[in-house]
Design an enzyme around this catalytic site. Structure first.
Site, PDB file in Angstrom:
ATOM      1  N   ASP A 160       0.874  -1.270   0.044  1.00 11.88           N
ATOM      2  CA  ASP A 160      -0.026  -0.013  -0.055  1.00 11.88           C
ATOM      3  C   ASP A 160       0.931   1.148   0.075  1.00 11.88           C
ATOM      4  O   ASP A 160       2.014   1.305   0.396  1.00 11.88           O
ATOM      5  CB  ASP A 160      -0.808   0.126   1.022  1.00 11.88           C
ATOM      6  CG  ASP A 160      -1.845  -1.277   1.453  1.00 11.88           C
ATOM      7  OD1 ASP A 160      -2.069  -1.676   0.431  1.00 11.88           O
ATOM      8  OD2 ASP A 160      -2.076  -1.413   2.727  1.00 11.88           O
TER       9      ASP A 160
HETATM   10  N1  URA Z   1      -1.167  -6.032   3.904  1.00 12.50           N
HETATM   11  C1  URA Z   1      -1.552  -4.943   4.019  1.00 12.50           C
HETATM   12  O1  URA Z   1      -2.387  -4.527   4.704  1.00 12.50           O
HETATM   13  N2  URA Z   1      -0.713  -3.622   3.351  1.00 12.50           N
HETATM   14  C2  URA Z   1       0.212  -3.951   2.590  1.00 12.50           C
HETATM   15  O2  URA Z   1       0.904  -3.069   2.171  1.00 12.50           O
HETATM   16  C3  URA Z   1       0.788  -5.305   2.496  1.00 12.50           C
HETATM   17  C4  URA Z   1       0.316  -6.253   3.153  1.00 12.50           C
END
Ligand code: URA
Length: 233
Positions: A103
């Site tokens: 993310d």
């Molecule tokens: N899980 C998440 O919630 N975000 C990420 O970026 C990777 C794994």
């Protein structure tokens, strides 16, 4: 400009020495004319044929480990002008792309490569290597909640594979989460499922590949050993 025999070798046809032999035998042409002179040089745009077939240089495969900072999107370009993880990699001419996603507000270990084959394998749903995250959370989870992670829980209507939740600090409350899948925002959603929240989230490892002490925004090339490992998991 590059010597013809070196160019032929860079196409993976044969060694430089063997290429000299082939040139002398008249098996190589440049832009349609057979070349038998040894000093010949070629430059970009020249069409080189070996036994009548066009040959092209093999692309060097690169494998980069980036400590992604928050605020960068995991993509090559962005039509809304946001900063991408590829913007952080300087001096690499190959067309690299990120393997999988983090993310925008997640930091940590991200692999970038131009090896489509490896990227496809690593992101395939059947590929279940451990992915390890550390999160600063709202509160320390209870033993029941830790078991809930181990048993698997429903997120987006589908049960997660068994995951591991470990408390690594109580003050501030920090956890380590190990998952085997790579579902969208999985760690955040699993923490929300137990009425908690990832205040910050960082990926620290994929299998045996560790972020180590690499600073945020910095990157390094994977070692041949690490690359081999990734290709074999
Ligand atoms: N899980 C998440 O919630 N975000 C990420 O970026 C990777 C794994």
């Amino acid at each position: 400009m590059e010597r013809l025999q070196k160019y032929i070798a860079s196409c993976g046809v044969c060694s430089r020495r063997k290429a000299e032999e082939y040139i002398q035998k008249g098996l190589v042409s440049v832009n349609g004319s057979v070349v038998t002179e040894m000093g010949t040089k070629v430059s970009e745009g020249d069409v080189v044929r070996f036994r009548g077939e066009v040959i092209l240089p093999e692309e060097r495969k690169v494998y980069i480990l980036l400590n992604k900072p928050e605020g960068y999107i995991t993509s090559v370009t962005d039509d809304r002008g946001r900063k991408t993880v590829v913007d952080l990699i300087k001096g690499v001419d190959e067309r690299i792309f990120p393997v999988g996603r983090l993310d925008c507000n997640t930091s940590g270990l991200l692999i970038l490569t131009n090896d489509g084959e490896l990227a496809k394998r690593l992101t395939h749903p059947s590929h279940n290597v451990d992915k390890v995250y550390e999160a600063l959370v709202r509160r320390t989870p209870t033993p029941d909640e830790i078991r809930y992670f181990e048993n698997g829980m429903y997120i987006d209507g589908r049960k997660t594979a068994p995951a591991r939740l470990e408390v690594i600090s109580e003050d501030p409350p920090k956890v380590r989460v190990t998952i085997h899948e790579g579902r969208n925002r999985q760690v955040r959603k699993m923490l929300e499922e137990i009425d908690n929240k990832a205040v910050s989230l960082k990926r620290t490892a994929i299998g045996k590949i560790n972020l180590g002490s690499l600073k945020k925004g910095r990157y390094r090339h994977l070692s041949p050993h690490e690359t081999e490992y990734l290709k074999n998991i």
